[in-house]
Design a protein around this motif. Structure first.
Motif, short mmCIF file in Angstrom:
data_model
loop_
_atom_site.label_atom_id
_atom_site.label_comp_id
_atom_site.label_asym_id
_atom_site.label_seq_id
_atom_site.Cartn_x
_atom_site.Cartn_y
_atom_site.Cartn_z
N ARG A 91 -0.13 9.23 0.99
CA ARG A 91 1.46 8.11 1.14
C ARG A 91 0.98 6.35 1.21
O ARG A 91 1.34 6.22 0.71
N ARG A 92 0.59 6.89 1.99
CA ARG A 92 -0.51 5.37 2.75
C ARG A 92 -0.83 4.53 1.79
O ARG A 92 -1.18 3.95 1.06
N PHE A 93 -2.48 5.95 1.24
CA PHE A 93 -2.98 5.03 0.51
C PHE A 93 -2.12 4.60 -0.77
O PHE A 93 -2.32 3.37 -1.81
N VAL A 94 -1.19 5.54 -1.78
CA VAL A 94 -0.40 5.40 -2.22
C VAL A 94 0.34 3.94 -2.40
O VAL A 94 0.72 3.27 -3.79
N GLY A 95 0.83 3.52 -1.22
CA GLY A 95 1.53 2.26 -1.12
C GLY A 95 1.13 1.34 -1.21
O GLY A 95 0.76 -0.03 -2.30
N GLU A 96 -0.79 1.50 -0.65
CA GLU A 96 -2.39 0.19 -0.96
C GLU A 96 -2.11 -0.46 -2.12
O GLU A 96 -2.53 -1.21 -2.57
N LEU A 97 -1.92 1.24 -2.58
CA LEU A 97 -3.07 1.31 -4.38
C LEU A 97 -1.86 0.45 -5.53
O LEU A 97 -2.11 -0.73 -6.00
N ALA A 98 -0.21 0.52 -5.16
CA ALA A 98 0.66 -0.49 -5.58
C ALA A 98 0.38 -1.91 -5.36
O ALA A 98 1.41 -2.72 -6.62
N ALA A 121 9.21 10.51 -1.56
CA ALA A 121 8.29 9.73 -0.48
C ALA A 121 7.33 9.28 -1.30
O ALA A 121 7.27 8.22 -1.30
N LEU A 122 6.53 10.06 -2.02
CA LEU A 122 5.18 9.43 -2.99
C LEU A 122 5.84 8.38 -4.13
O LEU A 122 5.13 6.87 -3.76
N ALA A 123 7.25 8.75 -4.68
CA ALA A 123 7.16 7.89 -5.78
C ALA A 123 7.90 6.45 -4.92
O ALA A 123 7.54 5.32 -5.20
N GLY A 124 8.42 7.16 -3.69
CA GLY A 124 9.19 5.54 -3.03
C GLY A 124 7.77 5.02 -2.25
O GLY A 124 7.67 3.28 -2.36
N ALA A 169 8.20 0.95 -3.84
CA ALA A 169 7.99 0.09 -2.60
C ALA A 169 7.34 -1.47 -3.44
O ALA A 169 8.45 -2.76 -2.88
N THR A 170 7.17 -1.20 -3.97
CA THR A 170 6.27 -3.30 -4.64
C THR A 170 6.04 -3.39 -5.61
O THR A 170 5.32 -3.99 -6.19
N ARG A 171 6.81 -2.37 -6.71
CA ARG A 171 6.72 -2.15 -8.33
C ARG A 171 8.17 -1.32 -8.45
O ARG A 171 8.70 -0.53 -7.73
N ALA A 172 7.94 -1.29 -9.91
CA ALA A 172 8.77 -0.18 -10.53
C ALA A 172 8.82 0.68 -10.37
O ALA A 172 7.61 1.79 -9.99
N ALA A 173 9.64 1.94 -10.03
CA ALA A 173 9.80 2.87 -9.31
C ALA A 173 9.39 3.99 -10.33
O ALA A 173 9.26 3.85 -11.51
#
Ligand SMILES: NC(=O)c1ccc[n+]([C@@H]2O[C@H](COP(=O)([O-])OP(=O)(O)OC[C@H]3O[C@@H](n4cnc5c(N)ncnc54)[C@H](OP(=O)(O)O)[C@@H]3O)[C@@H](O)[C@H]2O)c1
Length: 234
Positions: free
Chosen positions: A122-129, A158-161, A165-169
């Protein structure tokens, strides 16, 4: 001294796995099993049907059951001091509000997915986005066994969130079939390339290390609502 730990559920798959895991540790002690079914099922040896029936106040109560039982537990925890580790899926917004209210007075660790690897993903997905350019968009695929009652899964949300968090859902597609425990994928695509991150759980034992870390953390935490990451980083 070992930490008195109560496991909710007398026959559930997670309940049985977690009761065994607690028994197998040297620093936690299984203080009882709690079945909060309504109407109460037939009595079973060593299974309590109310928090207040336990011989001693539990330090930590672990709940991976059904939302009906979780709501009952949360209401009981308003009056009975104990820390909570909650993994039950399908909690409504009202249930989540109750959970937050209980967390003002008790330590509560709540996670949609107690796999420590999923917390990292999840953290990685946030960083990628955060770092990808605007040509990228993403979708989440959520695969669970046919008996799962809620969709999309809280993990998929949670993954989608984390992406959103920083771009379109990111839209979520949920599939329910067979008996697989769970699979979550984040598919992202930009100009001329795609990336796919997948996490598959074959055995519920994958959740045990995260749950035990959460129990130990909750046992010493001050009141508040915590995530798995809080327990893993403590
Ligand atoms: N957050 C995570 O990482 C994570 C991981 C795995 C599973 N889960 C969630 O944990 C929960 C349990 O999963 P499982 O695979 O163990 O399910 P399961 O084998 O079907 O067990 C269901 C449990 O819920 C209780 N229950 C069922 N219906 C009830 C009702 N109407 N009222 C009160 N209690 C009821 C049962 O209590 P008795 O045993 O007393 O009959 C049983 O312990 C599910 O919500 C699942 O999605 C979360």
């Amino acid at each position: 001294m070992s930490l008195p730990t109560v496991v909710c559920g007398r026959s559930g798959r997670m309940a049985n796995l977690l009761a065994r895991a607690v028994r197998d540790t040297t620093d936690l002690a299984l203080a009882g099993r709690l079945s909060l079914r309504d109407p109460a099922g037939p009595p079973a040896a060593g299974v309590f049907t109310a928090l207040t029936d336990l011989p001693a106040a539990p330090a930590v109560v672990v709940d991976f059951t059904h939302r009906a039982a979780t709501v009952r537990l949360l209401r009981a925890a308003e009056d009975t001091p104990c820390a909570l580790v909650v993994g039950t899926s399908g909690l409504t917004d009202t249930d989540q509000a109750l959970l937050r209210r209980v967390a003002r007075r008790r330590p509560v660790v709540h996670a949609a997915n107690f796999s420590p690897v999923m917390a990292l993903l999840r953290r990685f997905v946030g960083e990628l986005a955060e770092v990808l350019d605007d040509s990228w968009d993403a979708a989440v695929v959520d695969v669970h066994h046919a008996a799962k009652v809620d969709a999309p899964s809280a993990t998929a949300s949670a993954l989608a969130g984390a992406w959103g968090a920083t771009r379109a859902a990111a839209p979520i597609s949920s599939l329910r079939f067979g008996d697989a425990v769970s699979e979550h994928r984040l598919l992202a695509g930009g100009a001329g390339e795609q990336v796919e991150l997948a996490h598959r759980v074959n055995e519920r034992s994958a959740f045990v290390p995260g749950v035990l870390a959460a129990v130990r953390f909750a046992g010493r935490a001050t009141p508040g609502l915590y995530r798995l990451e809080d327990a893993l980083c403590a």
